[in-house]
Design a protein around this motif. Sequence first.
Motif, short mmCIF file in Angstrom:
data_model
loop_
_atom_site.label_atom_id
_atom_site.label_comp_id
_atom_site.label_asym_id
_atom_site.label_seq_id
_atom_site.Cartn_x
_atom_site.Cartn_y
_atom_site.Cartn_z
N VAL A 114 24.92 37.91 29.28
CA VAL A 114 26.14 37.42 28.74
C VAL A 114 26.11 38.08 27.26
O VAL A 114 25.36 38.23 26.42
CB VAL A 114 26.41 36.14 28.34
CG1 VAL A 114 27.76 35.62 27.83
CG2 VAL A 114 26.14 35.22 29.78
N VAL A 151 28.46 38.01 23.76
CA VAL A 151 29.33 36.95 22.82
C VAL A 151 29.55 37.84 21.58
O VAL A 151 28.60 38.63 21.11
CB VAL A 151 28.59 35.72 22.63
CG1 VAL A 151 28.54 34.89 23.71
CG2 VAL A 151 27.33 35.75 21.81
N ASP A 165 34.51 40.26 32.88
CA ASP A 165 35.12 39.62 31.54
C ASP A 165 36.13 38.53 31.83
O ASP A 165 36.99 38.52 32.59
CB ASP A 165 35.87 40.95 31.03
CG ASP A 165 36.25 40.66 29.58
OD1 ASP A 165 36.85 39.58 29.16
OD2 ASP A 165 36.27 41.79 28.76
N THR A 166 35.59 37.41 31.22
CA THR A 166 36.31 36.25 31.33
C THR A 166 37.92 36.23 30.68
O THR A 166 38.58 35.64 31.25
CB THR A 166 35.59 34.85 30.59
OG1 THR A 166 35.33 35.36 29.07
CG2 THR A 166 34.36 34.75 31.32
N GLU A 170 39.85 29.06 29.55
CA GLU A 170 38.73 29.67 28.96
C GLU A 170 37.62 29.04 29.25
O GLU A 170 36.70 29.59 30.05
CB GLU A 170 38.83 30.13 27.54
CG GLU A 170 37.59 30.74 26.93
CD GLU A 170 38.00 31.24 25.46
OE1 GLU A 170 38.02 32.23 25.09
OE2 GLU A 170 38.05 30.13 24.79
N VAL A 206 34.76 30.58 32.02
CA VAL A 206 33.31 30.51 31.54
C VAL A 206 32.42 29.75 32.53
O VAL A 206 31.49 30.47 33.35
CB VAL A 206 33.03 30.17 30.16
CG1 VAL A 206 31.53 30.14 29.95
CG2 VAL A 206 33.71 31.09 28.97
N VAL A 213 32.36 37.38 27.23
CA VAL A 213 33.32 36.31 27.03
C VAL A 213 33.93 36.57 25.94
O VAL A 213 33.70 37.31 24.86
CB VAL A 213 32.48 34.96 27.12
CG1 VAL A 213 31.46 34.92 28.18
CG2 VAL A 213 31.51 34.83 26.09
N VAL A 246 34.95 31.71 22.86
CA VAL A 246 34.22 30.64 23.96
C VAL A 246 33.20 29.75 23.12
O VAL A 246 32.91 28.58 23.55
CB VAL A 246 33.42 31.50 24.71
CG1 VAL A 246 32.38 30.86 25.53
CG2 VAL A 246 34.51 32.12 25.73
N SER A 291 30.74 25.16 26.74
CA SER A 291 30.55 26.39 27.11
C SER A 291 29.25 26.91 26.28
O SER A 291 28.48 27.67 26.98
CB SER A 291 31.68 27.29 26.48
OG SER A 291 32.79 27.06 27.30
#
Length: 166
Positions: free
Chosen positions: A2, A4, A28-29, A57, A61, A74, A78, A84
């Motif tokens: 992931v 971030v 891609d969220t 969202e 996720v 993400v 998030v 999350s």
Amino acid sequence: MVLVGPPGAGKSTVGQVLAARLGVAYRDTDADIEQAAGMPIRDIFVEHGEPYFRRLEREAVAAAVAEHPGVLAVGGGVIMDEGSRALLRGRKVAFLDVGLAEAARRVGLNRDRPLLLGNVRAQLKQLMDARRPWYEEVATVTVLTDGRTPEEVADEVIKTLELDRS
């Protein structure tokens, strides 16, 4: 794995490079949210507000973490949600860090980022300062993206997380 980080860190671009290098799928969220809502994120904010967007969202996720075995990028916000963050703990998470000047240059006057309307630099600084502890909390590794190509960042993520290339 992931990715971030704040807006302008390069999550989407680096994520696509990483997925290609590792021979896995990319997800891609933010794209998942837009598909589920049938409208761009900026329109979700305008028509339904931020709380509604954050609910979508959280759902995106949770679904992506449960279903997606490849590289997942993400949205920058998030990590504000404890649920999350809990889903990300224990996973390989790369915090793509970026300096304020570089993030502002990359984001520019992007009208697709509803939380960055107005004074982009000031808004970015506020978001980055508030979210940094959460990015660091969930991160397995932090990779600075300033002045680096997406390929260079992807290489460092692969090397530091000791990921197997296909």
